[in-house]
Each structure stands twice: as C-alpha cells, then as structure tokens.
Design a protein around this motif. Structure first.
Motif, PDB file in Angstrom:
ATOM      1  N   GLU A  18       0.868   0.651   7.343  1.00 30.99           N
ATOM      2  CA  GLU A  18      -0.055  -0.266   8.011  1.00 30.99           C
ATOM      3  C   GLU A  18      -0.576  -1.375   7.106  1.00 30.99           C
ATOM      4  N   GLN A  19      -0.712  -1.103   5.813  1.00 31.50           N
ATOM      5  CA  GLN A  19      -1.317  -2.096   4.923  1.00 31.50           C
ATOM      6  C   GLN A  19      -0.456  -2.397   3.700  1.00 31.50           C
ATOM      7  N   LEU A  66      -0.174  -4.840  -1.477  1.00 34.17           N
ATOM      8  CA  LEU A  66      -1.287  -4.291  -0.711  1.00 34.17           C
ATOM      9  C   LEU A  66      -1.958  -5.448   0.028  1.00 34.17           C
ATOM     10  N   LEU A  67      -2.005  -5.349   1.354  1.00 36.48           N
ATOM     11  CA  LEU A  67      -2.611  -6.402   2.164  1.00 36.48           C
ATOM     12  C   LEU A  67      -4.130  -6.250   2.180  1.00 36.48           C
ATOM     13  N   SER A  68      -4.815  -7.349   2.411  1.00 36.93           N
ATOM     14  CA  SER A  68      -6.281  -7.327   2.430  1.00 36.93           C
ATOM     15  C   SER A  68      -6.827  -6.606   3.655  1.00 36.93           C
ATOM     16  N   ARG A  69      -6.018  -6.456   4.682  1.00 38.02           N
ATOM     17  CA  ARG A  69      -6.437  -5.739   5.887  1.00 38.02           C
ATOM     18  C   ARG A  69      -5.208  -5.253   6.640  1.00 38.02           C
ATOM     19  N   LYS A  70      -5.437  -4.354   7.564  1.00 41.11           N
ATOM     20  CA  LYS A  70      -4.351  -3.862   8.407  1.00 41.11           C
ATOM     21  C   LYS A  70      -4.124  -4.819   9.574  1.00 41.11           C
TER      22      LYS A  70
END
Length: 334
Positions: free
Chosen positions: A69-70, A126-130
């Motif tokens: 997801e992220q 790693l994304l800042s949000r899902k």
C-alpha cells in the motif's frame, strides 16, 4: 389468559448491531486486464494498475511498481543523479505522460532504500501516504522465491518511452516468453526472456507473469548490456535474490488475489431501553398454558408455580398481533 407486562424500566442491552466490513488488500488483481494476445502495443487505462512513474522535477525518469500500500519497487540505477527523497515524486494510475489522466494520483517520497547487492541493486520507495486503491491503482505480487516460471510461460513488461508511445507517450506493453538462459547465464539468480525493445525510461518497471489468478513480478527491468545477450535471449536478475532486503524494507506483502482472504467485521452494540425483566418497549403478551394456577393481572416472580408452559411474543401490532388464548388447554405433563 392474557397478561400485560408492567411499565418499562430502563436497561441498557445490545439489541441491534452495526456491522462494518472491510475487504483485505490483495496483490496481483487487475480487473480491467483482459489481455490475451501477443505482440507489443499501447496499453489502456487500468490494464497494469501497479505501474508507477518516478519523476524528478516533473520529468519521467524511471518506471516502478506498487508492491504494497505504501511502497514502490524500482531499480537502484534510477537514482544515480539523486538519492534524496525530496527530489522525487511517484505518480500512480497514470496512462499518458503527455495529456490528461483522470485516474492518477501524485504522492511525494519519504525514503529511498537501495539494496547493497552489486548485481541486483533494487530500490524501495516509501511513499508519504497510502493511495486510495481502485481498479486503476493496485499492488502487484512480488516473487520472493515461492513461484515457478517455467520455460514458455507468457509474460509482459510495460513502461513509458519516447520511441513507441506516440505523441502522448502512452504506456507501452511488451509481450515476451520465459526462455532457457542457455549460454547467456548459468546463474540460478537469472531469469531469461525473449528480447524486448526497452528504453532507458523503461528501467525500474516490471517483468510480469500471471500465476493462477494473480499477476506476479519476477524481475525489475534493466537495460541489459550486449555482453549479457545470447542470440534472442534477454537476461534479468530475479527479484527473489534480494528477498531479505525487500522483507526488511516493506515488512508484510499483501497476499495473492486468488488467496481466500478474511474480511474484517466490526460489530458495534447499540443500547436500547428495555424493562428490567428483559421485555422490549412494545407491550408484550404472555400466552400462558397452566392448570390449577391463580394469576394476578401483573405477573410477578413465583406468582404461578404450576405453569407448565409459557410462550412469549411481541405484540400487539399489525404485523405481530397477540397470540390467541386457546379455548381448551392441553393435558398437563406430569
């Protein structure tokens, strides 16, 4: 005999429930993908919903895939110019690099991790949000060594390139087949396919094969040096060779789409006012079958020790009227 119950006494008990069900996230599901034929062509929206465009200063640099997801998986070669997370943006749900994309979402990057493997320097972002998952944004399954890709398995690759994407630089898809590496590589870390016309901007994208009902990624696309080619064989390094690194960075990967998943159900009790004796707010009728029993108008505990049967029902109402009192009573059971 009909006996009306006494007035209500507030009592809080769970009488109804609000049920909320959430579906678990799975990988490798592409509901808009009905692709069956071979060849190279332009993709349509949602066919490869895990595709990510890695951008720096608003320009597409490399491909990638949403694997949880992220988290986005790509190639470490993409970050030779900068490994600073703040320099990068990931776009999901995109079809065209030039032109409108109704289903896309742009997310900043919080962290970039690159494996120390010299041969296969995979990168995890790693994304800042899902993102909100949809038919156009879904994670792909990553092969961590638990899948088999036999010779002649049909697979695909996808990416954005200036050569064949047209004016809009539409996402391209390349059909290929798993081949025996032969003399091209003797390493069990290698997976070989037919040669595809990959460009620099295709790097980091996925090699994708369907296993059961799920799409699985066995390798990250790289530009293979000429020395690594033998006749019509193209060599990639299996992503499973850095499985330990991926588990450390991502943690838990979503299960395959064809794996039965358990839905999460939350039950929330709702309080309702009931009499202390457990009857609902509506009047209740008690149909009593008894013999030799003296009854008061108001039922009290122990007021009739000889009752042989008692049946309770909601009432009176249009849908549930009081049960009739029988004209004759059945024989009392000794």
């Amino acid at each position: 005999m009909l006996v009306t119950k006494p007035p209500n006494v507030p009592t809080s008990v769970p009488t109804t429930a609000t049920v909320t069900t959430s579906t678990a996230v799975v990988c490798g599901s592409a509901k808009l993908n009905s692709i069956t034929g071979g060849g190279n062509s332009l993709a349509s929206a949602g066919v490869w919903p895990w595709m990510a465009s890695l951008q720096r200063n608003g320009i597409h640099v490399c491909g990638g895939t949403l694997v949880a997801e992220q988290f986005v998986l790509s190639s470490g070669d993409c970050f030779s110019s900068s490994t600073s997370a703040s320099d990068w943006t990931v776009i999901l749900g995109r079809l065209k690099q030039n032109g409108p994309n109704a289903n896309e979402v742009s997310i900043s990057v919080t962290k970039i991790s690159i494996s120390s493997d010299i041969v296969n320097n995979a990168a995890v972002l790693l994304l800042s949000r899902k993102p909100t998952l949809s038919d156009h944004i879904q994670p792909i399954c990553v092969d961590l060594g638990d899948n088999s890709f036999t010779v002649n398995t049909q697979c695909w690759a996808s990416g954005w390139g200036s050569g064949g994407g047209g004016t809009f630089q539409t996402l391209q898809q390349f059909n290929t087949t798993i081949l025996d590496c032969g003399s091209a590589s003797s390493s069990n870390r290698s997976i070989c396919t037919g040669v595809m016309p990959l460009e620099q901007t295709n790097i980091g994208g996925p090699l994708m094969c369907k296993v059961g009902q799920s799409w699985v990624q066995p390798a990250v696309l790289t530009l293979v040096p000429k020395l690594s080619r033998a006749s019509d064989v193209q060599v990639f390094i299996k992503i499973s060779s850095v499985a330990e690194f991926l588990r450390e960075m991502v943690g838990t990967f979503p299960p395959k789409a064809n794996t039965t998943s358990t839905n999460t159900t939350t039950v929330k009790p709702v309080s309702s006012t009931l009499p202390a004796n457990g009857f609902s707010e509506n009047p209740l009728t008690v149909v009593l079958y008894a013999r030799g029993c003296q009854w008061r108008q108001r039922l009290e505990p122990g007021s009739c020790q000889g009752a042989s049967r008692a049946r309770w029902s909601h009432g009176p109402s249009q849908t549930n009227p009081p049960l009739p009192v029988p004209s004759s009573l059945p024989p009392q059971t000794p």
